[in-house]
Motif scaffolding. Structure first.
Motif, PDB file in Angstrom:
ATOM      1  N   LYS A 155      -7.374   2.342  -3.070  1.00  0.00           N
ATOM      2  CA  LYS A 155      -7.035   3.187  -1.805  1.00  0.00           C
ATOM      3  C   LYS A 155      -6.078   4.574  -1.829  1.00  0.00           C
ATOM      4  O   LYS A 155      -6.040   5.263  -1.272  1.00  0.00           O
ATOM      5  N   CYS A 163       0.805  -1.190   0.202  1.00  0.00           N
ATOM      6  CA  CYS A 163      -0.075  -0.319  -0.015  1.00  0.00           C
ATOM      7  C   CYS A 163       0.412   1.670  -0.150  1.00  0.00           C
ATOM      8  O   CYS A 163       0.564   2.337  -0.554  1.00  0.00           O
ATOM      9  N   GLU A 164       1.700   1.273   1.318  1.00  0.00           N
ATOM     10  CA  GLU A 164       2.890   2.598   1.165  1.00  0.00           C
ATOM     11  C   GLU A 164       3.733   2.578  -0.317  1.00  0.00           C
ATOM     12  O   GLU A 164       3.572   3.211  -0.897  1.00  0.00           O
ATOM     13  N   THR A 181      -4.375 -10.983  -5.809  1.00  0.00           N
ATOM     14  CA  THR A 181      -4.613 -11.774  -4.988  1.00  0.00           C
ATOM     15  C   THR A 181      -5.981 -13.355  -4.697  1.00  0.00           C
ATOM     16  O   THR A 181      -5.514 -14.136  -4.271  1.00  0.00           O
ATOM     17  N   THR A 192      -6.707  -6.335  -9.467  1.00  0.00           N
ATOM     18  CA  THR A 192      -5.928  -5.433  -8.481  1.00  0.00           C
ATOM     19  C   THR A 192      -6.406  -5.497  -7.321  1.00  0.00           C
ATOM     20  O   THR A 192      -7.393  -5.084  -7.047  1.00  0.00           O
ATOM     21  N   HIS A 193      -5.610  -5.976  -6.611  1.00  0.00           N
ATOM     22  CA  HIS A 193      -5.370  -5.495  -5.001  1.00  0.00           C
ATOM     23  C   HIS A 193      -5.951  -4.711  -4.461  1.00  0.00           C
ATOM     24  O   HIS A 193      -5.579  -3.092  -5.106  1.00  0.00           O
ATOM     25  N   SER A 194      -6.768  -4.262  -3.837  1.00  0.00           N
ATOM     26  CA  SER A 194      -7.330  -3.268  -2.990  1.00  0.00           C
ATOM     27  C   SER A 194      -6.616  -2.024  -2.741  1.00  0.00           C
ATOM     28  O   SER A 194      -7.044  -0.768  -2.313  1.00  0.00           O
ATOM     29  N   LEU A 248       1.425   3.786  -2.973  1.00  0.00           N
ATOM     30  CA  LEU A 248       1.062   5.352  -2.943  1.00  0.00           C
ATOM     31  C   LEU A 248       2.420   6.674  -3.057  1.00  0.00           C
ATOM     32  O   LEU A 248       1.745   7.217  -3.219  1.00  0.00           O
ATOM     33  N   GLN A 303      -7.313   7.194  -3.800  1.00  0.00           N
ATOM     34  CA  GLN A 303      -7.978   7.765  -2.841  1.00  0.00           C
ATOM     35  C   GLN A 303      -7.345   8.819  -1.822  1.00  0.00           C
ATOM     36  O   GLN A 303      -7.776   9.922  -1.904  1.00  0.00           O
ATOM     37  N   ILE A 304      -6.218   7.865  -1.136  1.00  0.00           N
ATOM     38  CA  ILE A 304      -5.051   9.042  -0.283  1.00  0.00           C
ATOM     39  C   ILE A 304      -4.674  10.140  -1.049  1.00  0.00           C
ATOM     40  O   ILE A 304      -4.687  10.961  -0.390  1.00  0.00           O
TER      41      ILE A 304
END
Lengths: 508, 508
Positions: B206, B166-167, B260, B200-202, B170, B209-210
């Motif tokens: 996210k 996720c990081e 996933t 694709t992974h959520s 981002l 969105q961020i």
């Protein structure tokens, strides 16, 4: 020979590698515990700030990963030989730089357990204990800080453990952003304004940057010495009014309890009042000083937090919990969840569907999360509230002692009032008055001198401090907070400072 | 009595709490090592998925933190009694859910050392060894993956350890965003479009969105069974063209190596070609399957990565490194640094000023960072490249065996081709053909039946799998990846599946 000897390939297929064999785990685990116990025993002997030159390690390492296994004994020898010299010893009792990271046995053991279980706690289902312990411990800690009940699960709010304050600010800012954009439309994202002071940690600006706030709309409101470098409600209101006149939309305010440069405090009550008028989300950043607020005599620094939207402090700074552990409370978890939730099919489960549980993945940036609550739980239980207060007070007392020592040497001055366990001081410009001229002003000369003094002190390896520039003055920061620091170290530190000052003043 | 007995307040001020006493550290550390060694010995006996009900822990815990210290022995008893039942045992050999997190002795020891040193490695200066070891290990690993040299420090790029994918997504998305906005102006932020597939992974959504990407501009391009649920260049191009016609600006594409749901692979070469045409940043997410690509026979899945901008995989998934450890490489680190850099006065230092060093704070979201490279370094050295490949191949072989067992039972079917060590299977709709009617279609009946079967299997506590819905089909995912899993466990798992299927088919 090495422990992994028996992992050498035997006849063919993989049967031989056992990377989680319990008895081998036990043997190697004990070795590393002893290694670290010895490290703590000897840490005082190492130069505090690492003395290596850039690129030192490349010269000592092979060009590529080894093809064959190497025994732990050899690896630990290399840690001692190659890694330890490149470490700046944050756990040294002579470490006074930045804000120290106060490690502890309990924090370490909690991290061991978390690493050992190695669960991936994105939702309740993935390991109920991880979520539930976190919620419980966050309520405990919220009570210790006397946070208003709206911040606790028991009062409709709730707490979550983030890695760092940067994440806490980013998550709350995104929640605030989406709440406002829902009302005024996404096309207005470029109108949103974020407020801090010129003393606010760079994490605020970085969070704004990541969240897509227009860089022109970041306000570092000026502070003054007259207000002890705190953000005033007047200055904030003036900035907000000016932004509104320009057609902008005030979004987010981040007051600080204990700024990085000087541990200044932004007084919350008047700031929150202003923020309320304009519908601004207030996130209180008490990264450093939040810990001290578990002591009744320091709790007043949080007065006004009842009108904030969110609050965070770093248990890894000054609360005996190892990096990383930022504790964040919000009054309105659903604002976080609305901004950060995802619920793909592969994560669906009965407990989440029934909305019976907290799924912390929706309170943070990342999906995966460690079992961080174990370490905070161990810290709280191993030491207890009474000892934690004592620990914090002992550091504050040591900082006070250091301040007292400075006061006895007329050449030095404390530059800003000490609020907690950090002292900002310097050699007074008067003392080096002779060194300025028409090119270098008296103040510049003082700044240069103090910078030079600090560098010679740090080069000695005896203690490590860092600097700040506050109201134009270059100051040395003496931040007491390392777990092993005792008053004798503080006395020694002062001697080190004086000796280097003597030498430098004589030379110049 | 407890070890902390002697920490009880004596006469006044703080002299008595010693939270980092080396001998006490040694004593308590050994206790926890033994606790965890015993845990691994017994982990097979626990129900894999925790069987507690929501709220179980609150009933067992006091309302507030203890005022007085408690001994470690008592705390460990409570861990066993209250925490272990609430853990879903990701380290169990019978764990096949999500993607497993493969712990190891070396990974654990590396995390111990990192926690023990407890440095805060935001920049080079704060602990040179942390930065330098990370750069070295990332180059090693990049070589093992045969990443093009542009991704390595030795070739002008570089690698960094993030917490999670996720990081990584981002950070690279923010870098891409700012690169484009610099050209077309910040007011165009609402025009930027992010592309993935419906597999694709959520994390991608996210991150978008961020980062402030307009939620309307997130594209989950449809995949089909005919293309093995991979994103095709044709579908991508069509979507991009349509966006451009609408006046939007294509920004970011995230193909996946090993999705996933089904471990599908988006074939990079044609996708990167399309992305290049439109100036789109390509980030390759190989969170799960990246590990396998250190084996020559799987490396082809990365073909085309030479035309991507960034690449990441999670060493904490299937590479014996404990959570969290996402390895990210970028061709152009300055794009990251430009988007994420802050350099406040209190962090200024000679080495950074001279631009001689990497300051990883500018490659990630947060300022503070742990010494993560130690654990990956220990994994690489303790096991070596040869054993790591064996480890991965052994899991793939076990998954293949499981697939073979499925093939021998005509009631079951493998739903998508197996690429790595994850098998997606179900009871065939034919088998439960009798259960559908005009209200519930044959396919719905199959989905319901398989969901029920999975739940009864998981409730048994004997093994734990999770599900996905692929092309409308509800499937059970059998993901081999837990470190302790051996072929005998896989055979047992298949028996468990069959037994529950027998019972459920008889009942219905």
């Amino acid at each position: 020979m090495g422990s992994l000897q028996n992992q050498k390939p035997e006849n063919g297929f993989a049967g031989t590698i056992k990377p989680l064999d319990p008895e081998e785990f036990r043997r190697q685990g004990h070795l590393v515990i002893d290694f670290l116990a010895d490290y703590y025993k000897n840490v005082e002997k190492y130069p505090v700030r690492s003395q290596v030159e850039p690129g030192y390690l490349k010269k000592r390492m092979p060009e590529s990963a080894p093809y064959d296994p190497e025994p732990i004994e050899e690896i630990l020898r290399d840690v001692q030989k190659d890694i330890v010299p490149g470490i700046t010893h944050w756990q040294s009792p002579n470490y006074y730089a930045y804000f120290p990271s106060s490690g502890s046995i309990a924090g370490f053991l909690g991290e061991m357990l978390s690493t050992g279980f190695n669960i991936v706690g994105f939702n309740w289902m993935s390991s109920p204990a991880a979520t539930e312990l976190e919620s419980i411990v966050m309520d405990w800690l919220g009570q210790m800080l006397k946070l208003p009940s709206e911040f606790l699960f028991s009062g409709g709010g709730g707490g979550v453990m983030q890695g760092t304050t940067c994440e806490a600010i980013l998550c709350t800012m995104v929640a605030a952003r989406d709440r406002v954009l829902k009302k005024i439309g996404r096309e207005s994202i470029n109108k949103l304004v974020v407020y801090g002071s010129d003393q606010t940690h760079s994490a605020l600006q970085k969070a704004a940057q990541i969240a897509g706030i227009n860089p022109n709309n970041f306000r570092a409101v000026a502070t003054t010495k007259a207000n002890a470098f705190g953000l005033t409600a007047e200055a904030l209101r003036e900035t907000i009014e000016s932004d509104i006149k320009s057609g902008l939309v005030p979004l987010f305010l981040c007051p600080t309890i204990g700024t990085t440069s000087s541990t200044a405090v932004d007084i919350l009550t008047p700031l929150c009042e202003v923020a309320k008028e304009y519908g601004i989300w207030v996130h209180v950043d008490a990264a450093y000083a939040g810990s001290a607020c578990i002591c009744p005599e320091y709790r007043h620094f949080l007065d006004g937090v009842e009108n904030a939207d969110s609050f965070s402090f770093n248990a890894h700074k000054w609360f005996l919990t190892t990096l990383d552990c930022c504790c964040l409370w919000v009054k309105n978890p659903s604002a976080l969840v609305q901004a950060l939730s995802t619920y793909p099919e592969y994560l669906r489960n009965k407990a989440s569907d029934a909305k019976q549980v907290v799924d912390y993945k929706d309170w943070q940036i990342t999906l995966s999360r460690r079992f961080r609550s174990l370490k905070l739980w161990l810290v709280l239980r191993s030491y207890g509230v009474a000892n934690l207060r004592k620990f914090l007070r002992s550091h504050i007392k040591m900082a006070k002692n250091f301040e007292g020592l400075i006061g006895m040497d007329k050449r030095f001055e404390v530059v800003v009032p000490r609020n907690f366990a950090t002292v900002c001081f310097r050699i007074s410009p008067i003392e080096i008055g002779g060194k300025h001229n028409q090119i270098v002003t008296k103040e510049e000369a003082a700044n240069n001198f103090n910078a030079k003094l600090l560098e010679t002190i740090n080069e000695s390896g005896k203690i490590y401090m860092t600097h700040a520039v506050i109201g134009g003055d270059y100051v040395m920061r003496f931040a007491v907070g390392s777990t092993l620091t005792e008053n004798r170290h503080v006395i020694l530190a002062w001697k080190v400072v004086q000796e280097h000052a003597n030498a430098l003043l004589t030379m110049s």
